[in-house]
Design an enzyme around this catalytic site. Structure first.
Site, PDB file in Angstrom:
ATOM      1  N   ASN A   1      92.350 -36.736   0.084  1.00  0.00           N
ATOM      2  CA  ASN A   1      91.631 -36.305  -1.349  1.00  0.00           C
ATOM      3  C   ASN A   1      90.967 -36.634  -1.751  1.00  0.00           C
ATOM      4  O   ASN A   1      89.904 -37.502  -0.615  1.00  0.00           O
ATOM      5  CB  ASN A   1      92.887 -36.379  -2.174  1.00  0.00           C
ATOM      6  N   ASP A   2      90.923 -37.744  -3.042  1.00  0.00           N
ATOM      7  CA  ASP A   2      89.469 -38.707  -3.148  1.00  0.00           C
ATOM      8  C   ASP A   2      88.620 -38.673  -2.184  1.00  0.00           C
ATOM      9  O   ASP A   2      89.509 -39.867  -1.550  1.00  0.00           O
ATOM     10  CB  ASP A   2      89.617 -39.317  -4.497  1.00  0.00           C
TER      11      ASP A   2
END
Ligand SMILES: *[C@@H]1O[C@H](CO)[C@@H](O)[C@H](O)[C@H]1NC(C)=O
Ligand SMILES: *[C@@H]1O[C@H](CO)[C@@H](O)[C@H](O)[C@H]1NC(C)=O
Ligand SMILES: *[C@@H]1O[C@H](CO)[C@@H](O)[C@H](O)[C@H]1NC(C)=O
Ligand SMILES: *[C@@H]1O[C@H](CO)[C@@H](O)[C@H](O)[C@H]1NC(C)=O
Ligand SMILES: *[C@@H]1O[C@H](CO)[C@@H](O)[C@H](O)[C@H]1NC(C)=O
Ligand SMILES: *[C@@H]1O[C@H](CO)[C@@H](O)[C@H](O)[C@H]1NC(C)=O
Length: 588
Positions: free
Chosen positions: A66-67
């Protein structure tokens, strides 16, 4: 010359209807297979049974991402960290995986930069940012989860500053440096994602951290003289009622006047040479909606307050977004090597968790984009970094082509599942445009209601990407032009995924946005980066961006097709169309 021969516009109707045309159809398929075979041998990416893995977008070989975190350039090497689950294709066990690059396109894995090891992060190492200290040390502030499952902020610095690959990181003994306490009344479940810090002329560091109080989203401000001892300021840098938790805030200066150069995060304005003015951008990732919103405004360094130019709605979910499709947790950094600000973002899957587990991975990052303030001063503009053009290989070009009402034209000669396409439409006669109903204020709702199959006057026209041969599947990226109530043109840009796959379990929501451009005065352009399961589209030279994830069942590998189309009742001119097959990037 050869490319001109490779390019042809096909009238699709002849290919998919009736036995009489089977011959042509077979011939056509054969030429596609040839393309496919040569592509697999040389460049096209997808491995067996993995039609959705990307060829030139960042993703590790397997598992959940993710991020992205702490991107930077150090000693001429680009560094990317990202939230990664070493154990599977769903979120969990998050570490900071680390990759390096010399061009932001090809990446080499460097192991895990930061992972749970100390009480201040034993239950999680979440997102954060890099700041260059005054002696040039890249310092990372990141969110740790402590044994009480509280969110706290920690510092890590390189073990060996001479190592350009920055493989090993050492955590500060005083961690956590910022933590919720009964006195500061910070919600221990809503305190995360420190930004790159900036230094004022008073030599004091400032950093903001995403938070909320009840439904009020806020950027909590801390200050420090030495980057280790941090004090919470008595007010946030900015806050907005009703927005919920702010994740991954990003705060940076931009030049006023249409300059494309970027600025270091600590630059405040008047002291920058040759420059009239600087504004600031505050981006927040809204946890409630999973959208990245930004405002442009003024930062007052004496009182440490940020004020958006347009108050009210601009701060909320109706305000401006970097990307109107599937896109979240983005971050920018200043690339002093090329004097530009680079924007990176995470693109989640639109498939079910079961499908993610079956394919063994989830999440990709966008192509890095250069970002700057439009000369209007009202919005940001984004464009894929020039380095991605090095992946372009075989290309086709067509100078000018009329797209008749209801027509579909195939663009052949490129690997349609891994391509870069630019199309531009000649100036439009707005007297023919449909009137915009005053109630049509939500562009996404309007794109949902008026998909590619709803005929209008000026539009829909644009591209059909990742299409199957007989159009059972396609993703439509297009414009529709209306006449507003004040007589001015209103341009709608849509990405319509409703026919993208015969698999109905995917999230196939349509995305849309209005584009600030006048197509009576200038040509309307669209560039789309197609990469197996991601479609990144840039309208009007990057004024509006929409990213979509799609999972066709038929239009995969050598069987994907690319078309230009016009489903309006008025003809439009494709003044220019260029398309390139894209090489596979080296991403370990
Ligand atoms: C937090 O960490 C402790 C110690 O490692 C572990 O026992 C516990 O399960 C963790 N809690 C969560 C929610 O991860
Ligand atoms: C630090 O990195 C440099 C450059 O890679 C290397 O030459 C040196 O041996 C490293 N020092 C230590 C203590 O590892
Ligand atoms: C703190 O944040 C958590 C997570 O969003 C929320 O569930 C909780 O209600 C918040 N607590 C307070 C006191 O606002
Ligand atoms: C990611 O996508 C899945 C599938 O559409 C969705 O269920 C999930 O909520 C998304 N997560 C985030 C953080 O956007
Ligand atoms: C705009 O489109 C027209 C065709 O309608 C074409 O002749 C012209 O070259 C285009 N201009 C630009 C700048 O692309
Ligand atoms: C164009 O509109 C017609 C009529 O609604 C529809 O049948 C057709 O599928 C549309 N074409 C595309 C590419 O959506």
């Amino acid at each position: 010359m050869a490319s001109l021969n490779l390019f042809s516009f096909f009238a699709l109707l002849f290919l998919c209807h009736g036995a009489l045309h089977l011959q042509a159809s077979h011939h056509h398929v054969y030429s596609r297979l040839q393309d496919g075979v040569s592509a697999v041998g040389s460049s096209s990416s997808s491995s067996k049974g993995q039609p959705y893995r990307t060829g030139y977008h960042f993703q590790p070989p397997k598992n959940w991402i993710n991020d992205l975190s702490g991107p930077m350039i150090y000693k001429g090497i680009y560094h990317l960290f990202y939230q990664y689950n070493p154990k599977g294709a769903v979120w969990g066990n998050i570490v900071w995986a680390h990759s390096t690059s010399t061009d932001l396109i090809n990446w080499t894995p460097q192991g895990y930069g930061i992972y749970p090891s100390h009480p201040s992060d034993i239950n999680g190492t979440w997102s954060g940012s890099t700041t260059f200290l005054q002696d040039g040390t890249p310092a990372i502030l990141y969110t740790g989860i402590n044994p009480k499952n509280q969110q706290v902020q920690n510092l890590a610095v390189p073990k060996n500053r001479s190592d350009p690959y920055l493989k090993d990181w050492v955590k500060n003994l005083k961690n956590p440096l910022m933590a919720p306490t009964p006195q500061n009344r910070i919600n221990a479940s809503s305190f995360r994602d420190p930004t790159t810090a900036w230094m004022g002329r008073d030599k004091i560091w400032r950093v903001i951290i995403g938070s909320k109080v009840d439904r009020k989203g806020m950027a909590v401000l801390y200050t420090s003289k030495d980057f280790v001892n941090w004090v919470r300021a008595d007010h946030p840098l900015h806050s907005t009622d009703g927005t919920g938790m702010w994740e991954c805030p990003d705060f940076f200066p931009v030049l006023v006047g249409g300059y494309k150069n970027g600025l270091d995060t600590s630059k405040l304005g008047p002291k920058v040479k040759h420059v009239l003015k600087v504004k600031h951008v505050l981006k927040v990732s809204l946890d409630d909606t999973k959208h990245d919103h930004y405002t442009i405004g003024k930062y007052d360094p004496f009182v440490d307050v940020y004020t958006p130019d347009h108050d009210g709605l601009a701060d909320q979910d109706l305000g401006m977004r970097y990307d109107y499709g599937k896109y979240y947790a983005s971050k920018t950094f200043f690339d002093w090597g090329k004097n530009r600000r680079i924007l990176l973002g995470w693109v989640n899957e639109s498939s079910t968790e079961d499908d993610d587990v079956a394919k063994g991975w989830a999440g990709v990052h966008t192509i890095p984009r250069k970002i700057w303030l439009d000369k209007s001063g009202k919005q940001l503009v984004q464009w894929p970094i020039e380095e991605v053009e090095k992946l372009r290989e075989k290309g086709v070009k067509k100078p000018c082509q009329e797209l008749k009402p209801g027509s579909v034209h195939e663009v052949t000669g490129v690997t349609a599942e891994q391509a870069d396409v630019e199309i531009s439409f000649g100036k439009l006669d707005l007297s023919k445009a449909e009137k915009l109903d005053p109630s049509w204020t939500d562009p996404q709702a309007l794109c949902t209601r008026k998909g590619a199959s709803v005929r209008g006057a000026l539009g829909p026209f644009g591209l059909l990407v990742l299409g199957s041969k007989c159009m059972q599947e396609y993703t439509a990226v297009f414009f529709r032009v209306f006449q507003g109530h004040d007589g001015k043109p209103v341009v709608l840009m849509c990405s319509d995924q409703s026919k993208s796959s015969r698999n109905d379990e995917n999230d196939k929501a349509s995305y849309g946005t209005f584009v600030d451009v006048n197509p009576a005065l200038e040509n309307l352009s669209l560039r789309t980066l197609i990469d197996h399961s991601i479609v990144e589209s840039f309208g009007a030279h990057g004024k509006s961006v929409i990213t979509a994830r799609v999972y066709p069942l038929l239009a995969i590998d050598g069987a994907a097709h690319l078309y230009a189309f016009n489903n309006g009742t008025q003809s439009v001119k494709a003044s220019r169309l260029s398309a390139w097959s894209m090489k596979k990037a080296r991403i370990g």
